[in-house]
Design an enzyme around this catalytic site. Structure first.
Site, PDB file in Angstrom:
ATOM      1  N   ASP A  30      98.781  31.505  25.262  1.00  0.00           N
ATOM      2  CA  ASP A  30      97.567  31.637  24.450  1.00  0.00           C
ATOM      3  C   ASP A  30      97.998  31.737  22.995  1.00  0.00           C
ATOM      4  O   ASP A  30      99.031  32.345  22.701  1.00  0.00           O
ATOM      5  CB  ASP A  30      96.793  32.896  24.869  1.00  0.00           C
ATOM      6  N   GLU A 150      88.028  23.386  38.805  1.00  0.00           N
ATOM      7  CA  GLU A 150      87.984  24.668  39.521  1.00  0.00           C
ATOM      8  C   GLU A 150      86.567  24.900  40.015  1.00  0.00           C
ATOM      9  O   GLU A 150      85.603  24.470  39.388  1.00  0.00           O
ATOM     10  CB  GLU A 150      88.473  25.801  38.618  1.00  0.00           C
ATOM     11  N   CYS A 279      78.542  28.889  33.013  1.00  0.00           N
ATOM     12  CA  CYS A 279      78.808  27.566  33.599  1.00  0.00           C
ATOM     13  C   CYS A 279      77.564  26.720  33.802  1.00  0.00           C
ATOM     14  O   CYS A 279      77.438  25.653  33.205  1.00  0.00           O
ATOM     15  CB  CYS A 279      79.542  27.739  34.920  1.00  0.00           C
ATOM     16  N   ARG A 346      76.972  36.384  29.450  1.00  0.00           N
ATOM     17  CA  ARG A 346      76.627  35.118  28.812  1.00  0.00           C
ATOM     18  C   ARG A 346      75.449  34.453  29.526  1.00  0.00           C
ATOM     19  O   ARG A 346      75.461  34.342  30.740  1.00  0.00           O
ATOM     20  CB  ARG A 346      77.848  34.184  28.795  1.00  0.00           C
TER      21      ARG A 346
HETATM   22  C1  UGA Z   1      79.454  28.695  39.162  1.00  0.00           C
HETATM   23  C2  UGA Z   1      79.767  27.936  40.465  1.00  0.00           C
HETATM   24  O1  UGA Z   1      79.189  28.616  41.577  1.00  0.00           O
HETATM   25  C3  UGA Z   1      81.281  27.802  40.671  1.00  0.00           C
HETATM   26  O2  UGA Z   1      81.535  27.008  41.824  1.00  0.00           O
HETATM   27  C4  UGA Z   1      81.898  27.126  39.439  1.00  0.00           C
HETATM   28  O3  UGA Z   1      83.311  27.021  39.541  1.00  0.00           O
HETATM   29  C5  UGA Z   1      81.571  27.940  38.208  1.00  0.00           C
HETATM   30  O4  UGA Z   1      80.129  28.034  38.082  1.00  0.00           O
HETATM   31  C6  UGA Z   1      82.166  27.249  37.014  1.00  0.00           C
HETATM   32  O5  UGA Z   1      81.770  26.116  36.713  1.00  0.00           O
HETATM   33  O6  UGA Z   1      83.119  27.776  36.431  1.00  0.00           O
HETATM   34  P1  UGA Z   1      79.390  31.289  38.449  1.00  0.00           P
HETATM   35  O7  UGA Z   1      78.778  30.806  37.173  1.00  0.00           O
HETATM   36  O8  UGA Z   1      80.496  32.262  38.394  1.00  0.00           O
HETATM   37  O9  UGA Z   1      79.937  30.030  39.311  1.00  0.00           O
HETATM   38  O10 UGA Z   1      78.236  31.996  39.288  1.00  0.00           O
HETATM   39  P2  UGA Z   1      77.361  31.661  40.562  1.00  0.00           P
HETATM   40  O11 UGA Z   1      77.734  32.571  41.649  1.00  0.00           O
HETATM   41  O12 UGA Z   1      77.321  30.229  40.848  1.00  0.00           O
HETATM   42  O13 UGA Z   1      75.918  32.104  40.022  1.00  0.00           O
HETATM   43  C7  UGA Z   1      75.312  31.450  38.915  1.00  0.00           C
HETATM   44  C8  UGA Z   1      73.921  31.971  38.661  1.00  0.00           C
HETATM   45  O14 UGA Z   1      73.040  31.572  39.699  1.00  0.00           O
HETATM   46  C9  UGA Z   1      73.822  33.498  38.608  1.00  0.00           C
HETATM   47  O15 UGA Z   1      72.979  33.857  37.523  1.00  0.00           O
HETATM   48  C10 UGA Z   1      73.190  33.879  39.924  1.00  0.00           C
HETATM   49  O16 UGA Z   1      72.449  35.062  39.855  1.00  0.00           O
HETATM   50  C11 UGA Z   1      72.302  32.681  40.186  1.00  0.00           C
HETATM   51  N1  UGA Z   1      72.013  32.440  41.618  1.00  0.00           N
HETATM   52  C12 UGA Z   1      73.009  32.111  42.485  1.00  0.00           C
HETATM   53  C13 UGA Z   1      70.701  32.516  42.068  1.00  0.00           C
HETATM   54  O17 UGA Z   1      69.765  32.813  41.292  1.00  0.00           O
HETATM   55  N2  UGA Z   1      70.455  32.255  43.394  1.00  0.00           N
HETATM   56  C14 UGA Z   1      71.426  31.927  44.270  1.00  0.00           C
HETATM   57  O18 UGA Z   1      71.122  31.706  45.456  1.00  0.00           O
HETATM   58  C15 UGA Z   1      72.733  31.861  43.805  1.00  0.00           C
END
Ligand code: UGA
Length: 469
Positions: A30, A150, A279, A346
């Site tokens: 980094d 990823e 994301c 975020r």
């Molecule tokens: C997401 C993807 O799930 C990962 O596979 C990916 O690698 C990552 O983005 C990325 O691009 O780096 P993440 O942002 O950590 O992961 O979180 P998620 O678990 O996907 O949740 C995202 C949002 O959707 C959260 O605000 C969560 O509360 C919401 N969510 C999720 C719902 O409202 N309903 C659901 O059924 C699932």
């Protein structure tokens, strides 16, 4: 193998720590010297399950920290680029960090290496990385560029890495493919899963994972399309939840009925206040920009984004319809992170709702198990931060559940009932069974399910109505 991982953010740290656990020698690079010093001193800058254990296990041995990218490149067979790709004003990804890293890597290419893009990037980025590295003087025969997206979720990133559904590797040569196969060999051969020291297997994990080899462009598209599809699933069920509310159906039943079709699947079908995080919002905008540039108007993505924003406004209208006026009301808020299990705020729908309620003149008492420090930097006035969920609920005109933390689904409802001023719960994450809430004396409002009102509240409402008449 000897690996350099450039960027000690969320993706870089997890990737580096997990590769070390697979037996590789990792140097995490980094350009922020302060971060490097902190990491060397044992600090763990993000809240991520199992990451502290992995860093403690390998720090100073199989994982080292450095600010010297060229030296790290020279020492490594594989160099991962895991730096940020923030959105620009117009929504496409800003790739200037990726470009400057590629420039520096160029000077360290002295024998064959594979340079791997791990950051989420638009299609064609790997071609650009190759062009830049050659333009800066590296011998084209001495390196290949690969794309290895990823699929880590915050909060479960370490287990997502070590127990993945699949590993996607985009390459343009068999030589690079072979290097990547070797790198992930400890997972694809099943070796890692037989070790006593392995990070515990999540319940649903199927091992060993399949390694899918594609072209670099396909791998780049797989990442954007995966996130867009998942976001679409969430917006879809949120739209269905709105219809459920209108017709008096129950979205849990509908979602269960849809999700058991194996072609659809039940995961990512939980309705709520919309998706957030670093994301989905960013990647949907970037994918839309990529599509536009390629000549395709991907209007479906615009609708996914629109439904997501509407979902938050809808919840706010629900709170208003229950509380009538906002000014001076005291609201207990459970959850500030964009989802459970992380301290990341975020694009958090919970935080955006709190900001909206503050603008409306509410007083907020908030609790989040991990995100309060970060939230304090953004929420300056009108908010008290509680030591736990019960303190947040004390004296509240209503309690709002905004993040799906496991501990919020297991509250002592008897105790909670004695602490609130009015027994009203508005749950933006559907963590409770409405019948159970009513049994405990709460009026309970959730998403896509009928409101469950206690007789007490109904009686009080009727008495008030009579009074007014
Ligand atoms: C997401 C993807 O799930 C990962 O596979 C990916 O690698 C990552 O983005 C990325 O691009 O780096 P993440 O942002 O950590 O992961 O979180 P998620 O678990 O996907 O949740 C995202 C949002 O959707 C959260 O605000 C969560 O509360 C919401 N969510 C999720 C719902 O409202 N309903 C659901 O059924 C699932």
């Amino acid at each position: 193998m000897r690996i350099a991982v450039v960027g000690s953010g969320y993706v870089g740290l997890v990737t580096g720590a997990c590769f070390a656990d697979l037996g590789h020698e990792v140097v995490l690079v980094d350009n922020d010297e302060k971060k490097i010093v902190a990491l060397r001193n044992g600090e763990v800058p993000i809240h991520e399950r199992f990451l502290p254990e992995l860093l403690a296990r390998h720090r100073g041995q199989r994982i080292k920290f450095s600010a010297d990218l060229q030296a790290a490149t020279r020492e490594s067979e594989v160099v991962f680029i895991a730096v940020g790709t923030p959105p620009t004003e117009s929504g496409d990804a800003d790739l200037s960090y990726v470009e400057s890293v590629a420039r520096e890597i160029s000077g360290g290419v002295d024998e064959y290496k594979v340079v791997v893009e791990k950051s989420t990037v638009p299609v064609y980025t790997s071609q650009w990385i190759r062009t830049i590295i050659i333009r800066d003087g590296a011998d084209p025969a001495l390196f290949d560029v690969a794309s290895n997206p990823e699929f880590l979720r915050e909060g479960t990133a370490v287990t997502d890495f070590l127990y993945p559904d699949r590993i996607v590797v985009g390459v343009e040569s068999e030589r690079a493919a072979e290097v990547m196969r070797q790198l992930y060999g400890p997972l694809t051969s099943g070796w890692y899963y037989g070790r006593g020291e392995a990070i515990p297997r999540p319940e649903a994990a199927k091992t060993p994972p399949r390694l899918i080899v594609t072209s670099t462009k396909s791998a780049e598209l797989i990442k954007h399309a995966s996130n867009a599809f998942l976001a679409m699933k969430i917006s879809f069920i949120n739209a269905v939840a709105s219809i459920c509310e209108s017709v008096g159906a129950n979205v849990e039943q509908v979602s269960d009925g849809i999700g058991t079709d194996s072609r659809i699947g039940s995961r990512f079908m939980n309705p709520g206040i919309g998706y957030g995080g670093s994301c989905f919002p960013k990647d949907l905008m970037a994918f839309r920009a990529v599509a536009k540039e390629s000549g395709y108007d991907f209007r479906l993505l615009e609708e996914v984004i629109r439904i997501n924003e509407e979902q938050r406004h809808r919840f706010l209208r629900k709170v208003r319809s229950v509380l009538w006026t906002f000014r001076g009301k005291r609201l207990g808020v459970l959850g500030l992170a964009f989802k459970g299990g992380t301290d990341d705020i975020r694009e958090s729908p919970a935080l955006l709702l709190v900001q909206e309620l503050l603008r409306e003149g509410c007083h907020i008492c908030a609790y989040d198990p991990a995100a309060m420090e970060r939230a304090k930097e953004v929420l300056k006035s009108g908010v008290e931060f509680a030591a736990d969920a019960y303190e947040a609920a004390t004296g509240a005109d209503a309690l709002l559940i905004l993040t799906e933390w496991e501990e919020f689904a297991a509250l002592d409802l008897e105790r909670l009932r004695t602490l609130v001023k009015y027994p009203i719960v508005l749950d933006g994450r559907n963590l409770y069974d409405p019948a159970v809430m009513v049994e405990h004396g709460f009026s309970y409002y959730s998403v896509g399910r009928a409101a469950a009102l206690t007789e007490e509240t109904t009686a009080r409402t009727l008495a008030k109505k009579k009074e007014r008449a």
